[in-house]
Scaffold this motif. Structure first.
Motif, PDB file in Angstrom:
ATOM      1  N   ARG A  87       1.001  -1.197  -0.085  1.00  0.00           N
ATOM      2  CA  ARG A  87       0.029  -0.003   0.020  1.00  0.00           C
ATOM      3  C   ARG A  87       0.803   1.086  -0.425  1.00  0.00           C
ATOM      4  O   ARG A  87       0.618   2.065  -1.201  1.00  0.00           O
ATOM      5  CB  ARG A  87      -0.784  -0.116   1.038  1.00  0.00           C
ATOM      6  N   ASP A  88       1.557   0.953   0.863  1.00  0.00           N
ATOM      7  CA  ASP A  88       2.905   2.255   1.324  1.00  0.00           C
ATOM      8  C   ASP A  88       4.186   2.533   0.552  1.00  0.00           C
ATOM      9  O   ASP A  88       4.610   3.422   0.224  1.00  0.00           O
ATOM     10  CB  ASP A  88       2.897   2.740   2.274  1.00  0.00           C
ATOM     11  N   GLN A  89       4.120   1.650  -0.166  1.00  0.00           N
ATOM     12  CA  GLN A  89       5.571   1.364  -1.446  1.00  0.00           C
ATOM     13  C   GLN A  89       6.991   1.469  -0.531  1.00  0.00           C
ATOM     14  O   GLN A  89       7.435   2.017  -0.591  1.00  0.00           O
ATOM     15  CB  GLN A  89       5.471   2.140  -2.396  1.00  0.00           C
ATOM     16  N   LEU A  90       7.075   0.445   0.570  1.00  0.00           N
ATOM     17  CA  LEU A  90       8.043   0.757   1.446  1.00  0.00           C
ATOM     18  C   LEU A  90       8.861  -1.280   1.785  1.00  0.00           C
ATOM     19  O   LEU A  90       7.759  -2.176   1.768  1.00  0.00           O
ATOM     20  CB  LEU A  90       7.586   0.919   2.862  1.00  0.00           C
ATOM     21  N   ASP A  91       9.240  -0.773   1.908  1.00  0.00           N
ATOM     22  CA  ASP A  91      10.642  -2.607   2.056  1.00  0.00           C
ATOM     23  C   ASP A  91      10.293  -3.453   3.036  1.00  0.00           C
ATOM     24  O   ASP A  91      11.068  -4.069   4.087  1.00  0.00           O
ATOM     25  CB  ASP A  91      11.637  -2.680   1.333  1.00  0.00           C
ATOM     26  N   SER A  92      11.064  -1.556   4.833  1.00  0.00           N
ATOM     27  CA  SER A  92      10.853  -2.423   5.992  1.00  0.00           C
ATOM     28  C   SER A  92      10.152  -0.654   6.892  1.00  0.00           C
ATOM     29  O   SER A  92      10.269   0.155   6.509  1.00  0.00           O
ATOM     30  CB  SER A  92      12.750  -2.074   6.442  1.00  0.00           C
ATOM     31  N   PHE A  93      10.053  -1.028   7.885  1.00  0.00           N
ATOM     32  CA  PHE A  93       8.950  -0.390   8.658  1.00  0.00           C
ATOM     33  C   PHE A  93       8.705  -0.842   9.705  1.00  0.00           C
ATOM     34  O   PHE A  93       8.660  -1.737  10.293  1.00  0.00           O
ATOM     35  CB  PHE A  93       8.186   0.507   7.497  1.00  0.00           C
ATOM     36  N   GLN A  94       7.885  -0.199  10.952  1.00  0.00           N
ATOM     37  CA  GLN A  94       7.180  -0.653  12.175  1.00  0.00           C
ATOM     38  C   GLN A  94       6.008  -0.818  12.085  1.00  0.00           C
ATOM     39  O   GLN A  94       5.360   0.186  11.565  1.00  0.00           O
ATOM     40  CB  GLN A  94       7.762   0.562  13.877  1.00  0.00           C
ATOM     41  N   VAL A  95       5.392  -1.847  12.385  1.00  0.00           N
ATOM     42  CA  VAL A  95       4.343  -1.961  13.145  1.00  0.00           C
ATOM     43  C   VAL A  95       4.235  -1.815  14.969  1.00  0.00           C
ATOM     44  O   VAL A  95       4.407  -2.165  15.436  1.00  0.00           O
ATOM     45  CB  VAL A  95       3.580  -2.504  12.603  1.00  0.00           C
ATOM     46  N   GLU A  96       2.660  -0.470  14.635  1.00  0.00           N
ATOM     47  CA  GLU A  96       2.317  -0.675  15.862  1.00  0.00           C
ATOM     48  C   GLU A  96       1.763  -1.385  16.361  1.00  0.00           C
ATOM     49  O   GLU A  96       0.806  -1.807  15.620  1.00  0.00           O
ATOM     50  CB  GLU A  96       1.424   0.669  15.802  1.00  0.00           C
ATOM     51  N   THR A  97       1.722  -2.698  17.303  1.00  0.00           N
ATOM     52  CA  THR A  97       0.826  -3.295  18.408  1.00  0.00           C
ATOM     53  C   THR A  97       0.636  -3.199  19.642  1.00  0.00           C
ATOM     54  O   THR A  97       0.552  -1.607  20.064  1.00  0.00           O
ATOM     55  CB  THR A  97       1.623  -4.472  17.952  1.00  0.00           C
ATOM     56  N   MET A  98      -0.671  -4.496  19.993  1.00  0.00           N
ATOM     57  CA  MET A  98      -0.866  -3.648  20.804  1.00  0.00           C
ATOM     58  C   MET A  98       0.090  -2.978  22.716  1.00  0.00           C
ATOM     59  O   MET A  98       0.101  -2.503  22.641  1.00  0.00           O
ATOM     60  CB  MET A  98      -1.942  -4.678  22.289  1.00  0.00           C
ATOM     61  N   LYS A  99       0.822  -3.422  22.477  1.00  0.00           N
ATOM     62  CA  LYS A  99       1.927  -4.009  23.239  1.00  0.00           C
ATOM     63  C   LYS A  99       3.642  -3.713  22.676  1.00  0.00           C
ATOM     64  O   LYS A  99       4.438  -2.952  23.355  1.00  0.00           O
ATOM     65  CB  LYS A  99       2.265  -5.258  24.487  1.00  0.00           C
ATOM     66  N   ALA A 100       3.823  -3.537  21.706  1.00  0.00           N
ATOM     67  CA  ALA A 100       4.982  -2.715  21.343  1.00  0.00           C
ATOM     68  C   ALA A 100       4.677  -2.703  19.449  1.00  0.00           C
ATOM     69  O   ALA A 100       4.443  -3.055  19.146  1.00  0.00           O
ATOM     70  CB  ALA A 100       5.440  -4.138  20.536  1.00  0.00           C
ATOM     71  N   HIS A 101       6.113  -1.249  19.216  1.00  0.00           N
ATOM     72  CA  HIS A 101       6.122  -1.436  18.253  1.00  0.00           C
ATOM     73  C   HIS A 101       7.105  -2.958  17.748  1.00  0.00           C
ATOM     74  O   HIS A 101       8.573  -2.480  18.100  1.00  0.00           O
ATOM     75  CB  HIS A 101       6.957  -0.523  17.792  1.00  0.00           C
ATOM     76  N   LEU A 102       6.720  -3.275  16.592  1.00  0.00           N
ATOM     77  CA  LEU A 102       7.904  -4.433  15.608  1.00  0.00           C
ATOM     78  C   LEU A 102       8.433  -3.872  13.953  1.00  0.00           C
ATOM     79  O   LEU A 102       7.465  -3.160  13.695  1.00  0.00           O
ATOM     80  CB  LEU A 102       7.153  -6.022  15.901  1.00  0.00           C
ATOM     81  N   ARG A 103       9.906  -3.701  14.219  1.00  0.00           N
ATOM     82  CA  ARG A 103       9.782  -3.843  12.823  1.00  0.00           C
ATOM     83  C   ARG A 103       9.404  -4.967  11.587  1.00  0.00           C
ATOM     84  O   ARG A 103       9.454  -6.503  12.416  1.00  0.00           O
ATOM     85  CB  ARG A 103      11.820  -3.847  12.716  1.00  0.00           C
ATOM     86  N   VAL A 104       9.612  -4.739  10.852  1.00  0.00           N
ATOM     87  CA  VAL A 104       9.363  -6.063  10.225  1.00  0.00           C
ATOM     88  C   VAL A 104       9.759  -5.557   8.182  1.00  0.00           C
ATOM     89  O   VAL A 104      10.107  -4.328   8.476  1.00  0.00           O
ATOM     90  CB  VAL A 104       7.389  -5.766   9.523  1.00  0.00           C
ATOM     91  N   GLU A 105      10.231  -6.312   7.214  1.00  0.00           N
ATOM     92  CA  GLU A 105      10.905  -6.324   6.622  1.00  0.00           C
ATOM     93  C   GLU A 105      10.394  -7.432   5.580  1.00  0.00           C
ATOM     94  O   GLU A 105      10.108  -8.437   5.292  1.00  0.00           O
ATOM     95  CB  GLU A 105      12.089  -5.908   6.372  1.00  0.00           C
TER      96      GLU A 105
END
Length: 328
Positions: A87-105
């Motif tokens: 959707r956002d044309q990105l390869d690596s970023f963070q996602v906010e979840t209930m208890k943590a911000h998690l790195r995805v790639e």
């Protein structure tokens, strides 16, 4: 009509709904109602609700098929990561979840041309209060017996932040009804787990290779549970069966993933969960502000045949390595 995507990570099936496409104010009561209806209609395990975040690229909330909310879902996070990435044309970023911000790639394919994502699983908590689990005179449970559960098994309790009980077992025990009975008792009124718990039985296949089966809180037996596979990988490191920093192969009823345990000094920092993010269908939904949900149309993407090739190869491998193991 509201667009949605049916997806799976290791055959753990989810519907992805981007809340920006919903033309009215949502609420948890609505999310719960929509989830129960749509999961029953489509035989999926949960819904991933994607929304804006003030501190990450996006926010993911996970609602199980019974309408309860999970604090995290590793398989779901891979699917959400792919949706947000495209959707956002990105390869690596963070996602906010209930208890943590998690790195995805996005990473190299696990098999063939299957879209593959690595997602961070953290925090890693061993204090029993974090599950919560009540055991007399214990603040942690790491590779220890609990005779009331099973006298011949060593159990480990941890939260990532979803709560997990992990134990390595022989094939005859994982083939029996023992896991279902124990996990079901933990997820009804009981003296140990006030909020329920995910229960995983693990069979060692070979050096660096393990099979994991999980009874998931709020769902029951699943083809795979991402945080359970991650937690099970960490337990193998704790038991001296594998090393931090080196990928470990985890097989499950839905296929396979890889995990990497990251340790800094004496602290287990996080786990990388690496696996598929397959979009199986494009959907059109009707959601109402009174909690009703209707599936208006559904169209196959044609992607799932790629994953099925890997799943079939995994099943064939398991038949050779552990022919007595009953694959669901």
């Amino acid at each position: 009509m509201i667009p949605a995507i049916q997806s799976h990570g290791s055959k753990n099936n989810f519907i992805i709904i981007d809340e920006k496409d919903i033309p009215f104010q949502t609420s948890d009561l609505l999310r719960e109602s929509w989830t129960k209806i749509l999961c029953e209609d489509t035989q999926t395990d949960g819904i991933l609700f994607i929304s804006d975040s003030l501190s990450a690229q996006a926010k993911m909330r996970v609602f199980n098929s019974d309408g309860s909310e999970a604090s995290m879902c590793g398989n779901g996070l891979r699917c959400a990561a792919r949706y947000i990435a495209e959707r956002d044309q990105l390869d690596s970023f963070q996602v906010e979840t209930m208890k943590a911000h998690l790195r995805v790639e996005q990473v190299d394919e696990l098999y063939g041309d299957i879209p593959t994502y690595s997602v961070e699983i953290s925090p890693i908590l061993f204090n029993l209060d974090s599950l919560p689990l009540r055991l007399e005179e214990k603040s942690e449970l790491v590779l220890e017996p609990v005779p009331e559960w099973e006298k011949d098994c060593l159990f480990t309790a941890l939260a990532v932040p979803n709560p997990h009980i992990i134990t390595n077992v022989p094939v005859d025990l994982i083939n029996s009804d023992h896991q279902e009975k124990l996990a079901s008792s933990f997820n009804h009124n009981n003296q140990w787990f006030s909020d329920g718990v995910n229960v995983s039985y693990v069979v060692e296949l070979d050096e660096g290779e393990f099979f994991v089966r999980t009874f998931e809180r709020g769902v029951g037996f699943t083809n795979a549970c991402g945080t359970a596979m991650s937690s099970s990988s960490l337990v193998q490191v704790l038991a001296g069966k594998w090393e931090p920093g080196v990928p470990i192969n985890i097989f499950n009823d839905g296929g396979r993933v890889k995990c990497v345990i990251h340790k800094q000094n004496d602290h287990y920092d996080h786990i990388d969960l690496i696996g598929n993010a397959t979009f199986t269908h494009h959907m059109k939904l009707k959601l109402t502000d009174t909690g009703e949900a209707y599936l208006q149309s559904i169209t196959e993407t044609g992607e799932d045949h790629l994953y099925e090739k890997m799943a079939e190869a995994s099943r064939d491998y398991l038949k050779k390595k552990a022919p007595a193991l009953n694959i669901r």
